[in-house]
Write a protein that holds these residues in place. Structure first.
Motif, PDB file in Angstrom:
ATOM      1  N   GLY A 130     -67.107  -0.039  43.296  1.00 49.32           N
ATOM      2  CA  GLY A 130     -67.193  -1.326  42.614  1.00 49.32           C
ATOM      3  C   GLY A 130     -66.235  -2.380  43.134  1.00 49.32           C
ATOM      4  N   SER A 131     -65.346  -1.999  44.035  1.00 49.72           N
ATOM      5  CA  SER A 131     -64.413  -2.983  44.599  1.00 49.72           C
ATOM      6  C   SER A 131     -65.154  -3.897  45.574  1.00 49.72           C
ATOM      7  CB  SER A 131     -63.242  -2.278  45.288  1.00 49.72           C
ATOM      8  OG  SER A 131     -63.700  -1.506  46.372  1.00 49.72           O
ATOM      9  N   LEU A 132     -64.522  -5.016  45.872  1.00 56.30           N
ATOM     10  CA  LEU A 132     -65.126  -6.006  46.761  1.00 56.30           C
ATOM     11  C   LEU A 132     -64.297  -6.136  48.032  1.00 56.30           C
ATOM     12  CD1 LEU A 132     -65.857  -8.734  44.064  1.00 56.30           C
ATOM     13  CD2 LEU A 132     -67.490  -7.115  45.066  1.00 56.30           C
ATOM     14  N   TYR A 133     -64.965  -6.081  49.172  1.00 51.00           N
ATOM     15  CA  TYR A 133     -64.317  -6.200  50.476  1.00 51.00           C
ATOM     16  C   TYR A 133     -64.825  -7.475  51.151  1.00 51.00           C
ATOM     17  CZ  TYR A 133     -63.280  -5.548  55.383  1.00 51.00           C
ATOM     18  OH  TYR A 133     -62.842  -5.745  56.663  1.00 51.00           O
ATOM     19  N   THR A 134     -63.923  -8.287  51.664  1.00 54.74           N
ATOM     20  CA  THR A 134     -64.286  -9.523  52.356  1.00 54.74           C
ATOM     21  C   THR A 134     -63.940  -9.407  53.832  1.00 54.74           C
ATOM     22  OG1 THR A 134     -63.794 -10.777  50.349  1.00 54.74           O
ATOM     23  CG2 THR A 134     -63.951 -12.031  52.391  1.00 54.74           C
ATOM     24  N   MET A 143     -70.605 -20.564  68.787  1.00 54.01           N
ATOM     25  CA  MET A 143     -71.120 -19.348  68.180  1.00 54.01           C
ATOM     26  C   MET A 143     -70.828 -19.388  66.679  1.00 54.01           C
ATOM     27  SD  MET A 143     -70.070 -15.370  68.845  1.00 54.01           S
ATOM     28  CE  MET A 143     -70.620 -15.422  70.522  1.00 54.01           C
ATOM     29  N   LEU A 144     -71.828 -19.065  65.890  1.00 52.99           N
ATOM     30  CA  LEU A 144     -71.655 -19.044  64.437  1.00 52.99           C
ATOM     31  C   LEU A 144     -71.004 -17.739  63.994  1.00 52.99           C
ATOM     32  CD1 LEU A 144     -75.089 -20.516  63.318  1.00 52.99           C
ATOM     33  CD2 LEU A 144     -72.882 -21.666  63.426  1.00 52.99           C
ATOM     34  N   TRP A 145     -70.250 -17.821  62.913  1.00 54.44           N
ATOM     35  CA  TRP A 145     -69.580 -16.664  62.338  1.00 54.44           C
ATOM     36  C   TRP A 145     -69.986 -16.532  60.882  1.00 54.44           C
ATOM     37  CZ3 TRP A 145     -65.869 -13.200  64.343  1.00 54.44           C
ATOM     38  CH2 TRP A 145     -65.642 -13.362  65.717  1.00 54.44           C
ATOM     39  N   TRP A 146     -70.047 -15.307  60.417  1.00 58.02           N
ATOM     40  CA  TRP A 146     -70.379 -14.989  59.033  1.00 58.02           C
ATOM     41  C   TRP A 146     -69.118 -14.577  58.280  1.00 58.02           C
ATOM     42  CZ3 TRP A 146     -75.381 -15.417  57.370  1.00 58.02           C
ATOM     43  CH2 TRP A 146     -76.372 -15.470  58.347  1.00 58.02           C
ATOM     44  N   VAL A 147     -68.998 -15.050  57.057  1.00 59.77           N
ATOM     45  CA  VAL A 147     -68.010 -14.545  56.102  1.00 59.77           C
ATOM     46  C   VAL A 147     -68.842 -13.762  55.092  1.00 59.77           C
ATOM     47  CG1 VAL A 147     -66.258 -15.142  54.399  1.00 59.77           C
ATOM     48  CG2 VAL A 147     -66.580 -16.593  56.414  1.00 59.77           C
ATOM     49  N   TYR A 148     -68.417 -12.562  54.772  1.00 57.72           N
ATOM     50  CA  TYR A 148     -69.247 -11.736  53.894  1.00 57.72           C
ATOM     51  C   TYR A 148     -68.388 -10.983  52.880  1.00 57.72           C
ATOM     52  CZ  TYR A 148     -67.716  -8.025  57.043  1.00 57.72           C
ATOM     53  OH  TYR A 148     -66.948  -7.160  57.784  1.00 57.72           O
ATOM     54  N   ILE A 149     -69.044 -10.596  51.799  1.00 53.25           N
ATOM     55  CA  ILE A 149     -68.418  -9.738  50.787  1.00 53.25           C
ATOM     56  C   ILE A 149     -69.322  -8.536  50.597  1.00 53.25           C
ATOM     57  CG2 ILE A 149     -67.595  -9.507  48.413  1.00 53.25           C
ATOM     58  CD1 ILE A 149     -67.175 -12.547  48.355  1.00 53.25           C
ATOM     59  N   ILE A 150     -68.721  -7.365  50.641  1.00 54.32           N
ATOM     60  CA  ILE A 150     -69.432  -6.106  50.420  1.00 54.32           C
ATOM     61  C   ILE A 150     -68.913  -5.481  49.125  1.00 54.32           C
ATOM     62  CG2 ILE A 150     -69.680  -3.713  51.223  1.00 54.32           C
ATOM     63  CD1 ILE A 150     -69.578  -4.788  54.088  1.00 54.32           C
ATOM     64  N   GLU A 151     -69.845  -5.004  48.310  1.00 51.39           N
ATOM     65  CA  GLU A 151     -69.448  -4.212  47.142  1.00 51.39           C
ATOM     66  C   GLU A 151     -69.393  -2.754  47.593  1.00 51.39           C
ATOM     67  OE1 GLU A 151     -70.756  -3.004  42.612  1.00 51.39           O
ATOM     68  OE2 GLU A 151     -72.025  -4.361  43.757  1.00 51.39           O
ATOM     69  N   VAL A 176     -72.910 -13.762  51.599  1.00 56.00           N
ATOM     70  CA  VAL A 176     -72.718 -14.171  52.995  1.00 56.00           C
ATOM     71  C   VAL A 176     -72.675 -15.685  53.072  1.00 56.00           C
ATOM     72  CG1 VAL A 176     -73.790 -12.135  54.026  1.00 56.00           C
ATOM     73  CG2 VAL A 176     -75.184 -14.127  53.518  1.00 56.00           C
ATOM     74  N   GLU A 177     -71.939 -16.170  54.056  1.00 54.16           N
ATOM     75  CA  GLU A 177     -71.856 -17.605  54.278  1.00 54.16           C
ATOM     76  C   GLU A 177     -71.573 -17.840  55.752  1.00 54.16           C
ATOM     77  OE1 GLU A 177     -68.884 -19.161  51.512  1.00 54.16           O
ATOM     78  OE2 GLU A 177     -67.744 -19.949  53.151  1.00 54.16           O
ATOM     79  N   LEU A 178     -72.215 -18.831  56.325  1.00 53.75           N
ATOM     80  CA  LEU A 178     -72.032 -19.165  57.735  1.00 53.75           C
ATOM     81  C   LEU A 178     -70.888 -20.145  57.926  1.00 53.75           C
ATOM     82  CD1 LEU A 178     -75.621 -19.662  59.167  1.00 53.75           C
ATOM     83  CD2 LEU A 178     -73.892 -18.062  59.989  1.00 53.75           C
ATOM     84  N   GLN A 179     -70.160 -19.962  59.019  1.00 50.18           N
ATOM     85  CA  GLN A 179     -69.099 -20.890  59.415  1.00 50.18           C
ATOM     86  C   GLN A 179     -69.319 -21.240  60.884  1.00 50.18           C
ATOM     87  OE1 GLN A 179     -66.778 -22.362  57.533  1.00 50.18           O
ATOM     88  NE2 GLN A 179     -67.542 -21.325  55.710  1.00 50.18           N
ATOM     89  N   PRO A 180     -68.919 -22.427  61.319  1.00 48.98           N
ATOM     90  CA  PRO A 180     -69.216 -22.870  62.684  1.00 48.98           C
ATOM     91  C   PRO A 180     -68.428 -22.167  63.792  1.00 48.98           C
ATOM     92  CG  PRO A 180     -67.923 -24.524  61.532  1.00 48.98           C
ATOM     93  CD  PRO A 180     -68.282 -23.470  60.530  1.00 48.98           C
ATOM     94  N   ASP A 181     -67.273 -21.592  63.457  1.00 46.35           N
ATOM     95  CA  ASP A 181     -66.477 -20.918  64.486  1.00 46.35           C
ATOM     96  C   ASP A 181     -65.545 -19.899  63.843  1.00 46.35           C
ATOM     97  OD1 ASP A 181     -64.096 -22.341  63.603  1.00 46.35           O
ATOM     98  OD2 ASP A 181     -64.803 -24.055  64.771  1.00 46.35           O
ATOM     99  N   ARG A 182     -64.881 -19.125  64.694  1.00 38.34           N
ATOM    100  CA  ARG A 182     -64.020 -18.046  64.197  1.00 38.34           C
ATOM    101  C   ARG A 182     -62.852 -18.577  63.364  1.00 38.34           C
ATOM    102  NH1 ARG A 182     -62.295 -12.527  66.844  1.00 38.34           N
ATOM    103  NH2 ARG A 182     -60.833 -11.885  65.235  1.00 38.34           N
ATOM    104  N   SER A 183     -62.285 -19.675  63.787  1.00 35.96           N
ATOM    105  CA  SER A 183     -61.156 -20.255  63.064  1.00 35.96           C
ATOM    106  C   SER A 183     -61.532 -20.620  61.632  1.00 35.96           C
ATOM    107  CB  SER A 183     -60.639 -21.489  63.807  1.00 35.96           C
ATOM    108  OG  SER A 183     -59.627 -22.117  63.067  1.00 35.96           O
ATOM    109  N   MET A 184     -62.654 -21.289  61.483  1.00 36.30           N
ATOM    110  CA  MET A 184     -63.106 -21.681  60.137  1.00 36.30           C
ATOM    111  C   MET A 184     -63.467 -20.442  59.309  1.00 36.30           C
ATOM    112  SD  MET A 184     -62.779 -24.921  59.871  1.00 36.30           S
ATOM    113  CE  MET A 184     -63.719 -25.245  58.406  1.00 36.30           C
ATOM    114  N   ALA A 185     -64.066 -19.444  59.957  1.00 34.82           N
ATOM    115  CA  ALA A 185     -64.418 -18.212  59.256  1.00 34.82           C
ATOM    116  C   ALA A 185     -63.162 -17.492  58.768  1.00 34.82           C
ATOM    117  CB  ALA A 185     -65.236 -17.300  60.162  1.00 34.82           C
ATOM    118  N   SER A 186     -62.140 -17.443  59.600  1.00 32.68           N
ATOM    119  CA  SER A 186     -60.886 -16.785  59.212  1.00 32.68           C
ATOM    120  C   SER A 186     -60.212 -17.511  58.057  1.00 32.68           C
ATOM    121  CB  SER A 186     -59.928 -16.726  60.404  1.00 32.68           C
ATOM    122  OG  SER A 186     -60.436 -15.868  61.387  1.00 32.68           O
ATOM    123  N   LYS A 187     -60.249 -18.831  58.091  1.00 30.27           N
ATOM    124  CA  LYS A 187     -59.655 -19.613  57.002  1.00 30.27           C
ATOM    125  C   LYS A 187     -60.418 -19.392  55.704  1.00 30.27           C
ATOM    126  CE  LYS A 187     -57.761 -23.113  60.040  1.00 30.27           C
ATOM    127  NZ  LYS A 187     -57.881 -24.466  60.573  1.00 30.27           N
TER     128      LYS A 187
END
Length: 84
Positions: A13-17, A1-9, A50-61
């Motif tokens: 004006g602050s940034l949330y990851t 399952m693919l996971w997304w890493v994202y940043i929200i403004e 946004v950026e895709l990662q192959p699994d939860r572990s890689m997304a968390s890192k």
């Protein structure tokens, strides 16, 4: 399952990851005040990265690595493109 890493403004004006395996569902949760506690007092303004990662572990890192960046480094990352 693919996971997304994202940043929200946020509205201030602050940034949330964060990470998720369902980007639209997570975005809607943030917008409804049911997502991250951080964004409950700072409503999300827009999804800026946004950026895709192959699994939860890689997304968390990757999330941890992005959270260690300075604000300026995050802005540079955002300007580099919306997908990686």
């Amino acid at each position: 399952m693919l996971w997304w890493v994202y940043i929200i403004e946020a509205a201030d004006g602050s940034l949330y990851t964060g990470i998720t395996n369902h980007l639209l569902r997570r975005w809607l949760a943030h917008c409804q005040g049911k997502g991250a506690k951080y964004l409950r007092s700072r409503p999300p303004k827009c999804l800026v990265y946004v950026e895709l990662q192959p699994d939860r572990s890689m997304a968390s890192k990757r999330e941890a690595a992005i959270k260690r960046l300075t604000r300026q480094q995050k802005l540079t990352l955002i300007q580099s493109g919306l997908t990686r």
